[in-house]
Scaffold this active site. Structure first.
Site, PDB file in Angstrom:
ATOM      1  NE  ARG A  76     -23.298  13.925 -19.933  1.00 53.51           N
ATOM      2  CZ  ARG A  76     -23.052  13.685 -21.218  1.00 53.51           C
ATOM      3  NH1 ARG A  76     -24.036  13.618 -22.090  1.00 53.51           N
ATOM      4  NH2 ARG A  76     -21.828  13.492 -21.635  1.00 53.51           N
ATOM      5  CG  HIS A 120     -18.963  16.684 -24.301  1.00 55.21           C
ATOM      6  ND1 HIS A 120     -20.157  16.283 -23.732  1.00 55.21           N
ATOM      7  CD2 HIS A 120     -19.183  16.705 -25.637  1.00 55.21           C
ATOM      8  CE1 HIS A 120     -21.054  16.079 -24.689  1.00 55.21           C
ATOM      9  NE2 HIS A 120     -20.489  16.329 -25.850  1.00 55.21           N
ATOM     10  CD  GLU A 165     -21.850  10.920 -28.152  1.00 55.51           C
ATOM     11  OE1 GLU A 165     -21.291  11.389 -29.161  1.00 55.51           O
ATOM     12  OE2 GLU A 165     -23.097  10.886 -28.020  1.00 55.51           O
ATOM     13  CG  ASN A 298     -24.633  10.267 -24.849  1.00 56.81           C
ATOM     14  OD1 ASN A 298     -25.033  10.211 -23.687  1.00 56.81           O
ATOM     15  ND2 ASN A 298     -23.625  11.039 -25.217  1.00 56.81           N
ATOM     16  CE1 TYR A 300     -28.984  13.327 -29.762  1.00 54.66           C
ATOM     17  CE2 TYR A 300     -27.085  12.014 -29.115  1.00 54.66           C
ATOM     18  CZ  TYR A 300     -27.843  13.169 -29.003  1.00 54.66           C
ATOM     19  OH  TYR A 300     -27.472  14.158 -28.128  1.00 54.66           O
ATOM     20  CD  GLU A 359     -25.056  13.898 -25.528  1.00 56.97           C
ATOM     21  OE1 GLU A 359     -25.285  13.861 -26.752  1.00 56.97           O
ATOM     22  OE2 GLU A 359     -23.937  14.160 -25.054  1.00 56.97           O
TER      23      GLU A 359
HETATM   24  C1  FCB Z   1     -23.611  13.843 -29.426  1.00 55.72           C
HETATM   25  C2  FCB Z   1     -22.684  14.754 -28.681  1.00 55.72           C
HETATM   26  C3  FCB Z   1     -23.263  16.097 -28.347  1.00 55.72           C
HETATM   27  C4  FCB Z   1     -24.143  16.622 -29.443  1.00 55.72           C
HETATM   28  C5  FCB Z   1     -25.126  15.586 -29.896  1.00 55.72           C
HETATM   29  C6  FCB Z   1     -26.067  16.044 -30.968  1.00 55.72           C
HETATM   30  O1  FCB Z   1     -22.867  12.957 -30.208  1.00 55.72           O
HETATM   31  O2  FCB Z   1     -22.274  14.147 -27.481  1.00 55.72           O
HETATM   32  O3  FCB Z   1     -22.202  16.951 -28.017  1.00 55.72           O
HETATM   33  O4  FCB Z   1     -23.372  17.115 -30.459  1.00 55.72           O
HETATM   34  O5  FCB Z   1     -24.464  14.453 -30.346  1.00 55.72           O
END
Ligand code: FCB
Length: 452
Positions: A76, A120, A165, A298, A300, A359
């Site tokens: 990606r 992006h 995002e 995405n 985290y 992500e």
């Molecule tokens: C996300 C972004 C990516 C990177 C990660 C850590 O928010 O999409 O570009 O910075 O975080």
């Protein structure tokens, strides 16, 4: 490593992810136009620029070889809009097209399928000068860009992601002001969010018109919202945060329109003059909800939210060089369980045909030791727990069909600079040298094992 052979089928898509501004460099090469991040860096609003970044613009054959050795199915990456259309709307820049075509051909030769993100966050500065995402015209410009990209790359690329995002682009870029274009205005932020979502729907239509067999989705980010306590004010804060951070984007993309409770809340807080969205034109919500082939997520972290935190940005606390246990160098908590819960919630609430984790990853600063080995055990733990969380969701019947680790390379972590390292591959930013970390070899083994 846990045994996940039963829950991850052999046709699952394993990948790695990057983005153009974070890795390419080559700022003044190949006829590239200026983007809002180029301008942001020039204005000194970030400690380091992406002018060189990982020098992927020159070193891409090496990066393709790293992916071939890794054994990923997919890569990606994002296109720099300003390489294809330097001023956003005008003539197509053939040198930019040639650069990406050579890359796509090499990837396909290496057995790696490109998944291409159109946006992006690197808007052409020429469009920002005409109002940027606050202007409805930018949605039209994006639609044409999608049409051009699917036209010139359609024989090599079938997997498309419109936006990365939108929350970050809209809110961090236009309300919080920490990211390019650095605006701080709620009215502009909500307008920008709408035009980004509108442009997503227009782009899905444009790509499909060019390429009936294309697979198109969006990569939405989330922060899972957990009430800090059972106290009503914390429960309300967590609900508001979920609306601000997540539902404002997921709901319209899946045909539910903007959440009514949030429109009221924004009106009460003085962000909207009236309890309605003046920039929404008839038909927009239908366009935004154009059916997709997959939802990119995405993921985290999950956050504990209490009263007063209901609109917190969460760019982390990158200053802390040694994070407390349970946190990454970004200051984000390690919460794999939240991933299982959130994709289950998405499945129940919106029923996407397919979910792909576009992500997931962690910043840790481990550097090469005397033998040149990068022992990033904490990253392996993080990734292992999140891959297990995907397997658990699949076991529960949630259609999660792919996983992209962020990131292939240590790269420019936006305003946090090069010090925050998310890569499976360590990069010496002075020389461009690449060294695969322990996590790279771990990931290679996971992929190989899942194929039986
Ligand atoms: C996300 C972004 C990516 C990177 C990660 C850590 O928010 O999409 O570009 O910075 O975080």
């Amino acid at each position: 490593m846990r045994d996940r052979k039963l829950s991850i089928p052999s046709d699952f898509t394993w990948g790695v992810a990057t983005s153009a501004y974070q890795i390419e460099g080559g700022r003044f090469e190949g006829g590239k136009g200026e983007s809002i991040w180029d301008r942001f860096a020039d204005e000194g609003r970030m400690p380091e620029s992406g002018d060189v970044a990982c020098d992927h613009y020159h070193r891409w054959p090496e990066d393709v070889a790293l992916m071939r050795e890794l054994g990923v199915d997919a890569y990606r990456m994002s296109l720099a809009w300003t390489r294809i259309l330097p001023d956003g709307v005008g003539p197509v820049n053939q040198a930019g097209v040639d650069f990406y075509r050579a890359l796509f051909e090499a990837l396909l030769d290496a057995g790696v399928t490109p998944w291409v993100t159109l946006y992006h966050w690197d808007l052409p500065q020429a469009l920002q000068d005409r109002g940027g995402w606050a202007s409805r015209e930018t949605a039209g410009a994006f639609s044409r860009y999608a049409e051009v990209a699917s036209d010139v790359f359609g024989d090599l690329v079938t997997n498309w992601i419109t936006h990365n995002e939108p929350w970050v682009a809209a809110v961090v870029g236009h309300i919080d002001g920490a990211f390019a274009p650095g605006i701080q205005d709620w009215g502009i932020g909500l307008r920008a969010a709408h035009h980004i979502l509108l442009s997503h729907g227009l782009a899905v239509e444009a790509i499909r018109a060019n390429q009936p067999d294309a697979k198109v989705g969006i990569a939405l980010d989330c922060r899972v919202s957990q009430a800090a306590s059972d106290a009503p004010e914390d429960v309300a804060a967590a609900r508001h945060f979920d609306g601000f951070r997540n539902r404002w984007f997921f709901d319209p993309v899946f045909g539910k329109g903007y959440p009514a409770d949030m429109i009221d809340a924004y009106h009460r807080r003085g962000r909207l003059e009236e309890p309605r969205l003046p920039f929404v034109v008839e038909g927009d919500l239908e366009t935004i909800a154009t059916p997709m082939d997959f939802l990119g997520l995405n993921y985290y972290a999950a956050l504990s939210i209490g009263a007063g935190n209901e609109e917190s940005g969460d760019t982390g606390v990158p200053e802390s060089s040694s994070p407390p246990p349970g946190y990454t160098d970004m200051g984000w908590p390690v919460t794999p369980q939240g991933l299982t819960e959130y994709v289950r919630h998405l499945d129940e609430t919106y029923g996407p045909a397919s979910i792909v984790i576009t992500e997931n990853g962690a910043a840790y600063s481990d550097a090469p030791d005397d033998e040149g080995r990068v022992g990033d055990a904490r990253r392996i733990d993080y990734l292992d727990a999140h891959v297990a969380a995907v397997a658990a969701a699949r076991d529960g019947g949630v259609p999660v069909d792919g996983y992209f680790a962020w990131s292939l390379l240590d790269n420019l972590e936006w305003t946090s600079g090069y010090g925050l390292r998310f890569g499976l591959v360590w990069v010496d930013h002075a020389t461009g040298e690449r060294i695969p970390k322990d996590s790279y070899f771990w990931y290679r083994d996971v992929i190989e094992a899942s194929r039986g």
